[in-house]
Design a protein around this motif. Structure first.
Motif, PDB file in Angstrom:
ATOM      1  N   UNK A   1       4.837 -10.838  -4.140  1.00 16.34           N
ATOM      2  CA  UNK A   1       4.504 -12.229  -4.453  1.00 16.34           C
ATOM      3  C   UNK A   1       3.733 -12.324  -5.773  1.00 16.34           C
ATOM      4  N   UNK A   2       2.668 -11.542  -5.891  1.00 18.22           N
ATOM      5  CA  UNK A   2       1.793 -11.657  -7.058  1.00 18.22           C
ATOM      6  C   UNK A   2       2.511 -11.241  -8.341  1.00 18.22           C
TER       7      UNK A   2
ATOM      8  N   UNK B   1      13.299  -2.890   0.053  1.00 21.67           N
ATOM      9  CA  UNK B   1      12.902  -1.856   1.027  1.00 21.67           C
ATOM     10  C   UNK B   1      12.733  -2.377   2.455  1.00 21.67           C
TER      11      UNK B   1
ATOM     12  N   UNK C   1       8.214   6.467   4.168  1.00 18.89           N
ATOM     13  CA  UNK C   1       9.052   6.331   2.955  1.00 18.89           C
ATOM     14  C   UNK C   1       8.481   7.113   1.775  1.00 18.89           C
TER      15      UNK C   1
ATOM     16  N   UNK D   1      12.801  -6.463  -5.967  1.00 16.04           N
ATOM     17  CA  UNK D   1      12.877  -4.994  -6.053  1.00 16.04           C
ATOM     18  C   UNK D   1      14.325  -4.504  -6.082  1.00 16.04           C
TER      19      UNK D   1
ATOM     20  N   UNK E   1       9.072  -6.410 -11.284  1.00 17.12           N
ATOM     21  CA  UNK E   1       8.406  -5.394 -12.117  1.00 17.12           C
ATOM     22  C   UNK E   1       8.898  -5.468 -13.563  1.00 17.12           C
TER      23      UNK E   1
ATOM     24  N   UNK F   1      15.341  -0.770  -7.015  1.00 15.65           N
ATOM     25  CA  UNK F   1      15.386   0.381  -6.099  1.00 15.65           C
ATOM     26  C   UNK F   1      16.576   0.312  -5.132  1.00 15.65           C
TER      27      UNK F   1
ATOM     28  N   UNK G   1       6.624   1.334  -0.367  1.00 20.64           N
ATOM     29  CA  UNK G   1       6.922   0.148  -1.192  1.00 20.64           C
ATOM     30  C   UNK G   1       5.930  -1.003  -1.019  1.00 20.64           C
ATOM     31  N   UNK G   2       5.196  -1.032   0.114  1.00 19.91           N
ATOM     32  CA  UNK G   2       4.229  -2.120   0.324  1.00 19.91           C
ATOM     33  C   UNK G   2       3.003  -1.990  -0.583  1.00 19.91           C
TER      34      UNK G   2
ATOM     35  N   UNK H   1       3.192  -6.951   0.608  1.00 24.18           N
ATOM     36  CA  UNK H   1       3.736  -6.002  -0.364  1.00 24.18           C
ATOM     37  C   UNK H   1       5.150  -6.265  -0.838  1.00 24.18           C
TER      38      UNK H   1
ATOM     39  N   UNK I   1      -2.988  -2.157   0.744  1.00 24.26           N
ATOM     40  CA  UNK I   1      -2.955  -2.915   2.006  1.00 24.26           C
ATOM     41  C   UNK I   1      -4.222  -2.780   2.860  1.00 24.26           C
TER      42      UNK I   1
END
Lengths: 224, 224
Positions: free
Chosen positions: B46-47, B146, A169, B169, B202, B172, A146-147, B43, A151
């Motif tokens: 933020x963006x 997550x 995951x 998220x 998303x 999920x 999920x990250x 991850x 990265x």
């Protein structure tokens, strides 16, 4: 001027830490104990991965675990309950990483005599823990799906200082835009010698490969 | 002894930073510009959240974005491409957080004249960014499903210093053991005044509520 002074002191902290880290490794070598440092973002699955890994290895090796957190004792309790091995909680008092001195204090509390494997679960953070040598023989970092696969581009140092990158995951791969090939490529760009093992800590898938890697590491540390 | 010396210097760094942060806020007030500081783990989204949020607000307000990263320019490029607003990348040179001085440098590059809203995307890290006042009017933290609902227990400070906690998220939720009620309870235990808004960055679900919160904030900042 203030800034320059801080940077100089930071450098001396790093230098002193490296000397202490080498002392930690020397003491571990004398006792025949292997120390593994485990790093990741918050919530990437360090504790779950360690639970699965320890349950594979605990009949072969005597294992002890140090759980570092800013607050709470939940991780040490989880490890103790789910694996039965000795597990202690290290509170960092707000600190964002462990250094060699803090690791030494943890190891003193674990008692190294007869221990084959000590595991240090570092504070969840991709930046600061990478800057401080804990005295571990090797370092592992866990990146969770999920990250995102970007990265290694954004947090270069942690990928550079790790010997093994676990991608956790993988059961949720269908629900995220995670490109495994691109991730491997970017990890290896940062660190061409890194081993990469995809796992699902929740189900245990792939953790046997991490155990194989660690067994070889421990045997090698005992002999050489 | 070494340790005590480091702590003392850290304190002086914090004190100096607070003075600089108040100066940043004073300059923002004079220009009628609101600064929002956005923090999260690596991850957490933020963006993507900012992209959705800016697209809701950009016709009403003139917006500028500062993307802080240790390395890479991908986030600033993403924001610029997907929203069209002015976006600059701040490289922290290995630093794990932004302080008020670095924020001021960023704001000088954004040019405050005529800007209603400046957004600072901090370095992905739940520990260090919480310790440094950037000079922002308010701070937001994004926790993603997550990562787990136990994060307020493990990283207390970031939840204490945030005015809004976005839980991202939520699409999920069926695939993770995330207890939303318990998460709310633990966030409010750390910070009884925190607003909590669940979203899916998303798809954009729930981002309108974040926009509403921010609109009220901006209007209040302009008037009072």
């Amino acid at each position: 001027m203030e800034k320059v002074r801080v940077i100089e002191i930071k450098k001396s902290v790093f230098a002193e830490n490296e000397i202490q880290a080498d002392d930690v490794r020397k003491a571990l070598k004398e006792k025949g104990c292997y120390l593994l440092n485990v790093m990741s973002s918050p919530g990437a699955g360090k504790t779950t991965t360690l639970t699965q890994l320890i349950n594979i290895l605990k009949n072969k090796y005597k294992i002890g675990v140090m759980e570092a957190d800013i607050d709470s004792d939940v991780d040490a309790l989880t490890i103790a309950k789910k694996t039965g091995v000795k597990s202690i909680q290290l509170h960092t008092g707000g600190m964002c990483h462990l250094d060699a001195e803090m690791t030494k204090q943890g190891l003193d509390n674990l008692e190294l005599n007869g221990l084959d494997l000590a595991i240090l679960e570092n504070v969840g953070n991709l930046v600061c823990p990478a800057e401080f040598d804990t005295g571990a023989v090797k370092s592992v970092m866990i990146l969770s799906v999920p990250e995102g696969h970007d990265k290694p581009m954004k947090y270069p140092l942690i990928f550079q200082v790790c010997d093994l990158v676990i991608i956790n995951k993988i059961d949720v791969l269908p629900y995220f835009d995670f490109n495994m090939d691109l991730c491997r490529e970017w990890v290896l760009k940062r660190n061409p010698n890194a081993q990469i093992i995809p796992i699902c800590a929740k189900t245990g898938e792939g953790v046997d490969k991490v155990a194989e890697w660690l067994e070889k590491e421990i045997e090698n540390w005992k002999v050489n």
